[in-house]
Enzyme design. Structure first.
Site, PDB file in Angstrom:
ATOM      1  N   ASP A 118       0.866  -1.183   0.000  1.00 58.92           N
ATOM      2  CA  ASP A 118       0.000   0.000   0.000  1.00 58.92           C
ATOM      3  C   ASP A 118       0.904   1.235   0.000  1.00 58.92           C
ATOM      4  O   ASP A 118       1.389   1.650  -1.048  1.00 58.92           O
ATOM      5  CB  ASP A 118      -0.878  -0.124   1.257  1.00 58.92           C
ATOM      6  CG  ASP A 118      -2.002   0.885   1.330  1.00 58.92           C
ATOM      7  OD1 ASP A 118      -2.496   1.297   0.283  1.00 58.92           O
ATOM      8  OD2 ASP A 118      -2.385   1.261   2.451  1.00 58.92           O
ATOM      9  N   VAL A 168      -9.682  -3.753   0.263  1.00 55.00           N
ATOM     10  CA  VAL A 168     -10.004  -5.090  -0.226  1.00 55.00           C
ATOM     11  C   VAL A 168      -9.828  -6.142   0.875  1.00 55.00           C
ATOM     12  O   VAL A 168      -9.016  -5.968   1.792  1.00 55.00           O
ATOM     13  CB  VAL A 168      -9.148  -5.462  -1.469  1.00 55.00           C
ATOM     14  CG1 VAL A 168      -9.498  -4.571  -2.642  1.00 55.00           C
ATOM     15  CG2 VAL A 168      -7.663  -5.395  -1.165  1.00 55.00           C
TER      16      VAL A 168
HETATM   17  P1  5GP Z   1       1.840  -0.419   3.851  1.00 57.42           P
HETATM   18  O1  5GP Z   1       2.947  -0.225   4.846  1.00 57.42           O
HETATM   19  O2  5GP Z   1       2.316  -0.790   2.480  1.00 57.42           O
HETATM   20  O3  5GP Z   1       0.954   0.789   3.808  1.00 57.42           O
HETATM   21  O4  5GP Z   1       0.941  -1.536   4.489  1.00 57.42           O
HETATM   22  C1  5GP Z   1       0.732  -2.758   3.951  1.00 57.42           C
HETATM   23  C2  5GP Z   1      -0.182  -3.516   4.864  1.00 57.42           C
HETATM   24  O5  5GP Z   1      -1.394  -2.790   5.110  1.00 57.42           O
HETATM   25  C3  5GP Z   1      -0.606  -4.795   4.194  1.00 57.42           C
HETATM   26  O6  5GP Z   1       0.306  -5.843   4.470  1.00 57.42           O
HETATM   27  C4  5GP Z   1      -1.987  -5.024   4.769  1.00 57.42           C
HETATM   28  O7  5GP Z   1      -1.878  -5.720   5.998  1.00 57.42           O
HETATM   29  C5  5GP Z   1      -2.520  -3.634   5.045  1.00 57.42           C
HETATM   30  N1  5GP Z   1      -3.389  -3.166   3.950  1.00 57.42           N
HETATM   31  C6  5GP Z   1      -3.129  -2.219   3.044  1.00 57.42           C
HETATM   32  N2  5GP Z   1      -4.148  -2.053   2.175  1.00 57.42           N
HETATM   33  C7  5GP Z   1      -5.086  -2.970   2.544  1.00 57.42           C
HETATM   34  C8  5GP Z   1      -6.385  -3.320   2.024  1.00 57.42           C
HETATM   35  O8  5GP Z   1      -6.912  -2.795   1.042  1.00 57.42           O
HETATM   36  N3  5GP Z   1      -7.028  -4.334   2.665  1.00 57.42           N
HETATM   37  C9  5GP Z   1      -6.516  -4.961   3.754  1.00 57.42           C
HETATM   38  N4  5GP Z   1      -7.247  -5.942   4.285  1.00 57.42           N
HETATM   39  N5  5GP Z   1      -5.301  -4.663   4.269  1.00 57.42           N
HETATM   40  C10 5GP Z   1      -4.602  -3.674   3.671  1.00 57.42           C
END
Ligand code: 5GP
Length: 196
Positions: A118, A168
């Site tokens: 993300d 999602v």
């Molecule tokens: P980042 O540090 O890249 O922002 O975070 C990634 C983590 O956020 C992912 O491993 C996941 O656990 C959570 N995450 C990010 N977007 C989503 C989403 O659309 N749905 C869900 N269920 N978790 C998400």
């Protein structure tokens, strides 16, 4: 008495949470087809390298287990469990290791297996940790990628699907620990999580 498992028996009463899903973004068939392709590609790239797949718990557990069965070269499997500091649902990028790897990854070819990238903050932190452990190489395989939300640049070497900026669930991804068991990736109704 035990009965053989038949997927067609999985009706909505077995998966009551399905009514919270607004739409199916990626069907179970699309997901499985792509996972097989990723497995084949990783197998080609890691011929003779004895890679270690590092699944990031809990979200990537389902993807990691499926991907592993499409890797045709000798490899090993390990897991890390991490959690973001703070209570916000958004990633802070500062990660706490809840469960570390069981084995040393020094001089190993590591493939981090993630559910979704993300902001990229979590992944960057994990990559840093791996590099400090003197790995031979480290690459990332993410089932889903939300490039529009990136806050830091991060190289994702293998990507299953790019997804829009929607929350999602399914195929391992949760909201409040639910929906991980859905075999597809769906967009959660905003009312469920108090979103837009
Ligand atoms: P980042 O540090 O890249 O922002 O975070 C990634 C983590 O956020 C992912 O491993 C996941 O656990 C959570 N995450 C990010 N977007 C989503 C989403 O659309 N749905 C869900 N269920 N978790 C998400």
């Amino acid at each position: 008495m035990l009965h053989p498992f038949r997927p067609e028996q999985l009706s909505s009463d077995v998966r009551p949470s399905e009514s919270d899903v607004q739409s199916v973004l990626l069907s179970a068939e699309q997901v499985q087809e792509r996972v097989a392709e990723l497995g084949a590609q990783i197998s080609r790239d890691y011929e003779g390298k004895d890679p270690v797949l590092v699944g990031v718990l809990v979200g990537a557990a389902v993807f990691t287990a499926d991907l592993l069965r499409h890797i045709t070269v000798p490899c090993s499997l390990d897991f890390v469990a991490i959690s973001s500091y703070g209570k916000e649902s958004r990633s802070s990028g500062v990660v706490r290791i809840l469960k570390d790897l069981d084995e040393s990854v020094e001089s190993r070819h590591v493939v981090i297996v993630e559910d979704i990238v993300d902001t990229g903050l979590t992944l960057n932190y994990l990559l840093d940790i791996m590099r400090h452990r003197n790995v031979a190489s480290v690459r990332v395989c993410a089932m889903l990628d939300k490039p529009s939300r990136r806050l830091t640049s991060v190289d994702v070497d293998y990507i299953g699907f790019e997804v829009p900026d929607e929350f999602v669930v399914g195929y391992g991804l949760d909201f409040a620990q639910r929906y991980r068991n859905l075999p597809y990736v769906g967009i959660l109704r905003p009312e469920v999580y108090g979103g837009k």
